[in-house]
Write a protein that holds these residues in place. Structure first.
Motif, mmCIF file in Angstrom:
data_model
loop_
_atom_site.group_PDB
_atom_site.id
_atom_site.type_symbol
_atom_site.label_atom_id
_atom_site.label_comp_id
_atom_site.label_asym_id
_atom_site.label_seq_id
_atom_site.Cartn_x
_atom_site.Cartn_y
_atom_site.Cartn_z
ATOM 1 N N UNK A 294 53.607 -3.018 -35.395
ATOM 2 C CA UNK A 294 54.209 -3.131 -36.770
ATOM 3 C C UNK A 294 55.553 -3.103 -36.593
ATOM 4 N N UNK A 295 56.331 -3.936 -37.711
ATOM 5 C CA UNK A 295 57.663 -4.230 -37.572
ATOM 6 C C UNK A 295 58.431 -2.648 -37.212
ATOM 7 N N UNK A 296 58.240 -1.833 -37.788
ATOM 8 C CA UNK A 296 58.846 -0.516 -37.580
ATOM 9 C C UNK A 296 58.926 -0.040 -36.098
ATOM 10 N N UNK A 297 57.953 -0.290 -35.668
ATOM 11 C CA UNK A 297 58.008 -0.005 -34.111
ATOM 12 C C UNK A 297 58.820 -0.905 -33.338
ATOM 13 N N UNK A 298 58.570 -2.176 -33.463
ATOM 14 C CA UNK A 298 59.504 -3.341 -32.882
ATOM 15 C C UNK A 298 60.952 -2.976 -33.213
ATOM 16 N N UNK A 299 61.247 -2.830 -34.534
ATOM 17 C CA UNK A 299 62.690 -2.468 -34.425
ATOM 18 C C UNK A 299 63.295 -1.289 -33.948
#
Length: 407
Positions: free
Chosen positions: A176-181
């Motif tokens: 998920x993008x939030x986890x990458x970010x």
């Protein structure tokens, strides 16, 4: 606490069996019993608990985690200890020292410093050095449950492996993008130097230089790596390999060992104590996702996306739109207004050279002030006002896919 076998380092882990849970509970209860008492009193109780035990290092580790993560120590009293010392030393200088003089000086100082609450000589004696670490009092304690303390202990053991690392390689797969970010945010927060390369099929490799390669053996960078590890645990699919300098100060270390390896994966069961990232970075993304779900479109909106490595940085798109044929496009929503952010964002988008990214830009942004012109994204550009209409994004996706999408 760790062992080494064939050059592979394994930190000690405590299983959640009865004896370990009881030990964790004993250490927690000891802290609770010392609420309002001095740190020195707490340390004496901890020494008594350690006495004669082979696992005294475990007790010390648990106590360290509680003292630094769940306990608050403060100088007690209504008068600042520095002011107490100044007054006591001032009065003491006027008289020659004697065994009985101390009580007289404390009484005079108490009378001079008393406010609404009358201070006694005994109170002032306690306040004299109350700001020294061992004299500070345990004023608050937010205890974890015994299983949580075991999890925190085990993670700390894994973190300790990174103190002497001189390279760290993480392979992160689709997330998920939030986890990458969050992951990338923590690399910046802790001052880690990271390069990103790879692709979705083989994984994205994040390479970090460790402390011994950069700073001649200092653990400062290794400490930053250790603090970074709990953020990595929120990423759902990854592998980590760290290369370490052997502990030459340990008698049992093989003199022929030039390096050790520490390996970790997302399946190893460590638990992060960092707050997990929100599923969506903003209400804008959340609203777009909710509205898309109501369309009944044959396209699928995915939260799990790829990292897009570019020279000088990395892009983490907000969504992926997947057509029933399996082909897909990425969606990047630009709704944040800071000029520096906008310039960096569009610079990275251009450097990526990716033609499969739909760029959605809020009309409320002052792009002219930021010196940004997104017109070169052509038909892949979607302008929106208050909310981002999913139909507008789908229309662009269908044009990008050509006749296949329309079918």
């Amino acid at each position: 606490m760790f062992r080494v076998k064939a050059g592979l380092v394994a930190p000690r882990r405590l299983k959640a069996h009865t004896n370990n849970l009881r030990l964790a509970e004993s250490v927690i209860q000891l802290f609770e019993a010392n609420l309002g008492k001095r740190r020195a009193d707490l340390e004496e109780d901890l020494k008594a608990l350690e006495a004669g035990r082979a696992d005294f290092k475990v007790i010390r580790g648990m106590a360290h985690l509680l003292a630094n993560g769940a306990a608050t120590f403060e100088a007690g009293g209504d008068v600042e200890p520095g002011a107490v010392r100044a007054k006591v030393f001032e009065l003491a200088q006027a008289h020659p020292p004697s065994r009985h003089r101390r009580a007289d000086v404390l009484e005079q100082a108490a009378a001079a410093l008393s406010g609404e609450r009358r201070l006694s000589a005994e109170d002032l004696g306690d306040l004299l050095y109350a700001d020294l670490p061992d004299q500070q009092r345990l004023t608050a304690f937010d205890p974890p449950d015994p299983p949580e303390l075991l999890e925190r202990f085990n993670l700390a053991q894994a973190q300790g492996m990174l103190y002497r690392a001189y390279s760290l390689v993480i392979t992160a797969r689709r997330n998920e993008p939030a986890r990458y970010k969050q992951l990338l945010k923590y690399t910046k927060l802790f001052g880690l130097m990271v390069t990103v390369e790879g692709d979705a099929d083989y994984g994205f490799t994040l390479t970090m230089d460790g402390p011994t390669s950069l700073f001649g053996g200092t653990t400062r960078y290794g400490l930053a790596m250790a603090k970074f590890l709990p953020a990595l645990l929120h990423v759902t699919k990854w592998d980590l390999t760290a290369t370490l300098k052997p502990r030459k100060d340990l008698a049992w270390v093989d003199p022929g060992d030039d390096e050790w390896r520490f390996e970790l994966t997302s399946e190893d069961g460590y638990v992060s104590h960092y707050k997990p990232p929100e599923e969506h970075d903003s209400a804008l993304e959340s609203g777009f996702s909710d509205r898309f779900g109501k369309l009944g479109s044959p396209w699928t909106l995915e939260r799990e996306v790829d990292l897009v490595p570019v020279p000088g940085g990395v892009i983490v798109p907000d969504f992926r739109l997947v057509h029933p044929s399996g082909r897909s496009v990425l969606v990047e929503i630009v709704g944040y207004w800071r000029p520096e952010y906008l310039r960096k964002k569009f610079e990275l988008l251009r450097k990526s050279g990716r033609g499969d990214v739909i760029v959605c830009v809020s009309e409320r942004l002052n792009l002219e002030r930021a010196g940004v012109d997104p017109s070169d994204f052509g038909e892949r550009l979607v302008w929106f006002k208050g909310v981002l209409p999913p139909k507008d994004v789908l229309a662009v996706a269908e044009r990008m896919m050509g006749g296949e999408a329309a079918a």
